[in-house]
Design an enzyme around this catalytic site. Sequence first.
Site, mmCIF file in Angstrom:
data_model
loop_
_atom_site.group_PDB
_atom_site.id
_atom_site.type_symbol
_atom_site.label_atom_id
_atom_site.label_comp_id
_atom_site.label_asym_id
_atom_site.label_seq_id
_atom_site.Cartn_x
_atom_site.Cartn_y
_atom_site.Cartn_z
ATOM 1 N N GLN A 184 8.358 22.862 85.584
ATOM 2 C CA GLN A 184 9.359 23.225 84.568
ATOM 3 C C GLN A 184 10.696 22.556 84.925
ATOM 4 O O GLN A 184 10.698 21.507 85.525
ATOM 5 C CB GLN A 184 9.510 24.757 84.448
ATOM 6 C CG GLN A 184 8.306 25.447 83.828
ATOM 7 C CD GLN A 184 7.130 25.602 84.769
ATOM 8 O OE1 GLN A 184 7.254 26.210 85.804
ATOM 9 N NE2 GLN A 184 5.973 25.095 84.398
ATOM 10 N N ASP A 208 9.484 18.512 81.769
ATOM 11 C CA ASP A 208 8.945 17.237 81.270
ATOM 12 C C ASP A 208 9.855 16.054 81.542
ATOM 13 O O ASP A 208 9.870 15.080 80.788
ATOM 14 C CB ASP A 208 8.657 17.329 79.747
ATOM 15 C CG ASP A 208 7.690 18.441 79.432
ATOM 16 O OD1 ASP A 208 6.847 18.732 80.286
ATOM 17 O OD2 ASP A 208 7.785 19.011 78.324
ATOM 18 N N HIS A 234 1.956 17.548 84.273
ATOM 19 C CA HIS A 234 2.616 16.454 84.982
ATOM 20 C C HIS A 234 1.789 15.183 84.822
ATOM 21 O O HIS A 234 0.637 15.118 85.239
ATOM 22 C CB HIS A 234 2.779 16.806 86.471
ATOM 23 C CG HIS A 234 3.731 17.945 86.692
ATOM 24 N ND1 HIS A 234 4.089 18.416 87.928
ATOM 25 C CD2 HIS A 234 4.430 18.705 85.802
ATOM 26 C CE1 HIS A 234 4.959 19.399 87.791
ATOM 27 N NE2 HIS A 234 5.176 19.607 86.515
ATOM 28 N N LYS A 252 8.456 14.441 86.387
ATOM 29 C CA LYS A 252 8.254 14.831 87.797
ATOM 30 C C LYS A 252 6.943 14.266 88.347
ATOM 31 O O LYS A 252 6.888 13.754 89.455
ATOM 32 C CB LYS A 252 8.263 16.367 87.914
ATOM 33 C CG LYS A 252 9.587 16.996 87.468
ATOM 34 C CD LYS A 252 9.543 18.516 87.492
ATOM 35 C CE LYS A 252 8.671 19.130 86.434
ATOM 36 N NZ LYS A 252 9.140 18.950 85.034
ATOM 37 N N ILE A 259 11.703 3.002 83.874
ATOM 38 C CA ILE A 259 11.757 2.237 82.622
ATOM 39 C C ILE A 259 10.404 2.162 81.917
ATOM 40 O O ILE A 259 10.162 1.274 81.099
ATOM 41 C CB ILE A 259 12.314 0.806 82.870
ATOM 42 C CG1 ILE A 259 11.495 0.104 83.978
ATOM 43 C CG2 ILE A 259 13.786 0.849 83.254
ATOM 44 C CD1 ILE A 259 11.765 -1.391 84.063
ATOM 45 N N GLY A 313 0.620 19.705 73.510
ATOM 46 C CA GLY A 313 0.665 18.703 72.448
ATOM 47 C C GLY A 313 1.756 18.952 71.410
ATOM 48 O O GLY A 313 1.891 18.209 70.441
ATOM 49 N N LYS A 321 5.183 11.633 87.500
ATOM 50 C CA LYS A 321 5.259 10.192 87.774
ATOM 51 C C LYS A 321 5.961 9.938 89.112
ATOM 52 O O LYS A 321 5.490 9.162 89.940
ATOM 53 C CB LYS A 321 6.010 9.458 86.642
ATOM 54 C CG LYS A 321 6.376 8.065 87.072
ATOM 55 C CD LYS A 321 7.086 7.176 86.091
ATOM 56 C CE LYS A 321 7.633 5.981 86.894
ATOM 57 N NZ LYS A 321 8.049 4.859 86.103
HETATM 58 P P1 GDP Z 1 6.725 16.272 83.973
HETATM 59 O O1 GDP Z 1 6.241 17.559 83.415
HETATM 60 O O2 GDP Z 1 8.131 16.351 84.460
HETATM 61 O O3 GDP Z 1 5.806 15.665 84.999
HETATM 62 O O4 GDP Z 1 6.769 15.247 82.738
HETATM 63 P P2 GDP Z 1 5.612 15.056 81.631
HETATM 64 O O5 GDP Z 1 4.489 14.325 82.245
HETATM 65 O O6 GDP Z 1 5.311 16.333 80.933
HETATM 66 O O7 GDP Z 1 6.390 14.191 80.563
HETATM 67 C C1 GDP Z 1 6.944 12.949 80.861
HETATM 68 C C2 GDP Z 1 6.319 11.916 79.911
HETATM 69 O O8 GDP Z 1 7.072 10.738 79.952
HETATM 70 C C3 GDP Z 1 4.910 11.514 80.313
HETATM 71 O O9 GDP Z 1 4.177 11.203 79.156
HETATM 72 C C4 GDP Z 1 5.140 10.285 81.172
HETATM 73 O O10 GDP Z 1 4.008 9.404 81.191
HETATM 74 C C5 GDP Z 1 6.287 9.650 80.450
HETATM 75 N N1 GDP Z 1 7.221 8.883 81.284
HETATM 76 C C6 GDP Z 1 7.641 9.110 82.551
HETATM 77 N N2 GDP Z 1 8.594 8.227 82.892
HETATM 78 C C7 GDP Z 1 8.780 7.428 81.817
HETATM 79 C C8 GDP Z 1 9.672 6.353 81.544
HETATM 80 O O11 GDP Z 1 10.497 5.962 82.348
HETATM 81 N N3 GDP Z 1 9.588 5.794 80.296
HETATM 82 C C9 GDP Z 1 8.701 6.215 79.363
HETATM 83 N N4 GDP Z 1 8.702 5.610 78.184
HETATM 84 N N5 GDP Z 1 7.855 7.225 79.591
HETATM 85 C C10 GDP Z 1 7.913 7.831 80.800
HETATM 86 P P1 IMO Z 2 6.532 20.919 83.236
HETATM 87 O O1 IMO Z 2 6.250 21.294 84.666
HETATM 88 C C1 IMO Z 2 8.401 21.966 79.462
HETATM 89 C C2 IMO Z 2 8.464 26.206 78.407
HETATM 90 C C3 IMO Z 2 7.608 26.653 77.233
HETATM 91 C C4 IMO Z 2 8.427 27.840 76.762
HETATM 92 C C5 IMO Z 2 8.953 28.451 78.046
HETATM 93 C C6 IMO Z 2 8.096 29.587 78.583
HETATM 94 O O2 IMO Z 2 5.472 20.110 82.622
HETATM 95 O O3 IMO Z 2 7.885 20.325 83.117
HETATM 96 P P2 IMO Z 2 5.706 29.836 79.698
HETATM 97 O O4 IMO Z 2 4.386 29.172 79.385
HETATM 98 O O5 IMO Z 2 6.188 29.549 81.064
HETATM 99 O O6 IMO Z 2 5.664 31.278 79.338
HETATM 100 O O7 IMO Z 2 6.746 29.172 78.663
HETATM 101 O O8 IMO Z 2 8.965 27.392 78.992
HETATM 102 N N1 IMO Z 2 7.726 25.485 79.458
HETATM 103 C C7 IMO Z 2 7.818 24.172 79.662
HETATM 104 N N2 IMO Z 2 8.489 23.224 78.978
HETATM 105 N N3 IMO Z 2 7.721 21.653 80.579
HETATM 106 C C8 IMO Z 2 7.063 22.582 81.290
HETATM 107 O O9 IMO Z 2 6.482 22.325 82.476
HETATM 108 C C9 IMO Z 2 7.058 23.915 80.809
HETATM 109 N N4 IMO Z 2 6.505 25.078 81.237
HETATM 110 C C10 IMO Z 2 6.918 26.013 80.406
HETATM 111 O O10 IMO Z 2 7.505 25.651 76.267
HETATM 112 O O11 IMO Z 2 9.538 27.388 76.026
HETATM 113 MG MG MG Z 3 5.379 18.300 81.653
#
Ligand code: GDP
Ligand code: IMO
Ligand code: MG
Length: 426
Positions: A222, A13, A41, A16, A411, A300, A18
């Site tokens: 991940q 999270d 993502h 990536k 940002i 969530g 973005k």
């Molecule tokens: P990923 O799994 O690595 O693609 O990341 P996620 O999408 O799960 O989580 C990143 C969260 O941070 C998302 O809700 C994005 O919209 C948000 N996000 C990404 N870059 C920024 C940033 O620079 N600032 C803020 N406030 N939110 C960001």
């Molecule tokens: P993105 O790509 C954050 C975490 C789960 C759990 C562990 C194992 O959005 O960054 P699994 O479902 O693989 O058996 O879960 O890994 N986990 C993540 N945490 N971002 C993810 O993906 C994740 N994918 C799995 O919360 O702790």
């Molecule tokens: Mg994510």
Amino acid sequence: MKVDVLLGLQWGDEGKGKIVDVLAPKYDVVARFQGGPNAGHTLEFDGIKHVLHQIPSGIFRDKTRNIIGNGVVLDPIVFKTEIEKLNKYNLNVRANLYISKKATLIVPSHRLLDQAYEKAKGVDKIGSTLKGIGPSYQDKIGRQGLRVGDVLSENFEAKFKKLTEIHFEILKNHAIDFNWPELEAQFFEAITFLKGFNLIDSEYFINDELKKNSSVLAEGAQGSLLDIDFGSYPFVTSSNTVTAGACTGLGVSPSRIGEVYGIFKAYSTRVGSGPFPTELLDDQGEKMRRDGNEFGSTTGRPRRCGWLDLPSLKYSIMINGVTQLLMMKADVLCEFPVIKVCTHYKLSDGTITESLPYEIVNQKIAPVYTELPGWNTPLTGVTEADMPKELIDYIHFLEKALEVPITLISIGPDRKQTILRSKVKA
Ligand code: GDP
Ligand code: IMO
Ligand code: MG
């Protein structure tokens, strides 16, 4: 041409989705190489937020072809829902998306097994997303899995039956409720849908593209601290999330790897169980969660929040061979007068170290912090030229400690809320 890799250096999270979307116009091909629907993502532009789980984050750029590689575990039901959600945006998805025949299929009983195994672990549960990731990779490694290419064979139903009967034998010993006829019908409907897509030998596709001088970006899922080999085992996912995973998950040689973009938040988050040395269980952690909207994109669930952890970042940089760092969510720290950074760990025997100890799960690790002044100002509309001094100092402090340039600062969640640092461009 080379394959550039973008991957998370923390526990997922990092942002990536973005950044892949931001970088995609520079690339002819974007390819996912591991993970599956456990990923969430997020991309944001034109006031709309999109969350992708299995589809690569280059899908909104009409000149970019997107590949779901052989290292991915694909749930056809989730795939169908994702594609249907994209329908209203008039994208050329059928032409721009290719799926490896060697990707592993997640069948509905993999999700049931995930639930059963987690339930059986009790308080030691991993905190899995319950998307069937562990059980489907287990079947792949156990040489009994189904692959995307199998859907084209005449005896696919028989193969499905054989595998799911193995699963039912295990499930007999677990109290998990399910309606199999419904799950099976949903699955086969999704398989028919999947057959309408380009199912390819993606290793040939990618290598042919490289020969033609096309640029390829591999999109990790991940984060490195969730890697099956190098993460905080057993609180990890079931794939190699590191750069090497891009080689096996796409069929490209290590000598083909170019830039490695390592992405991290200006602080740390983790969702699910497992060690988190810099976790904040106080008001500050709560503030990070609120200001950063730190709730899982897939489940969530509230994300655990804490300060940046340099020993683990250095470890991730080492394992991945990171060539450029991208720092996300700098805006989230704009109301913190003091920003702490963990530079060392104090282990239970008193040792101070910069290395990740083998025993990270059953040992209390105390972070040793350095404090830096916060920037105390919103970053909305800030450009490279007018970044607050304290933010620049924070960046310089991290670059010195990590020995890799930070070439991008994010940002805000929108595509446009991105600062490319020209002076440090590699
Ligand atoms: P990923 O799994 O690595 O693609 O990341 P996620 O999408 O799960 O989580 C990143 C969260 O941070 C998302 O809700 C994005 O919209 C948000 N996000 C990404 N870059 C920024 C940033 O620079 N600032 C803020 N406030 N939110 C960001
Ligand atoms: P993105 O790509 C954050 C975490 C789960 C759990 C562990 C194992 O959005 O960054 P699994 O479902 O693989 O058996 O879960 O890994 N986990 C993540 N945490 N971002 C993810 O993906 C994740 N994918 C799995 O919360 O702790
Ligand atoms: Mg994510």
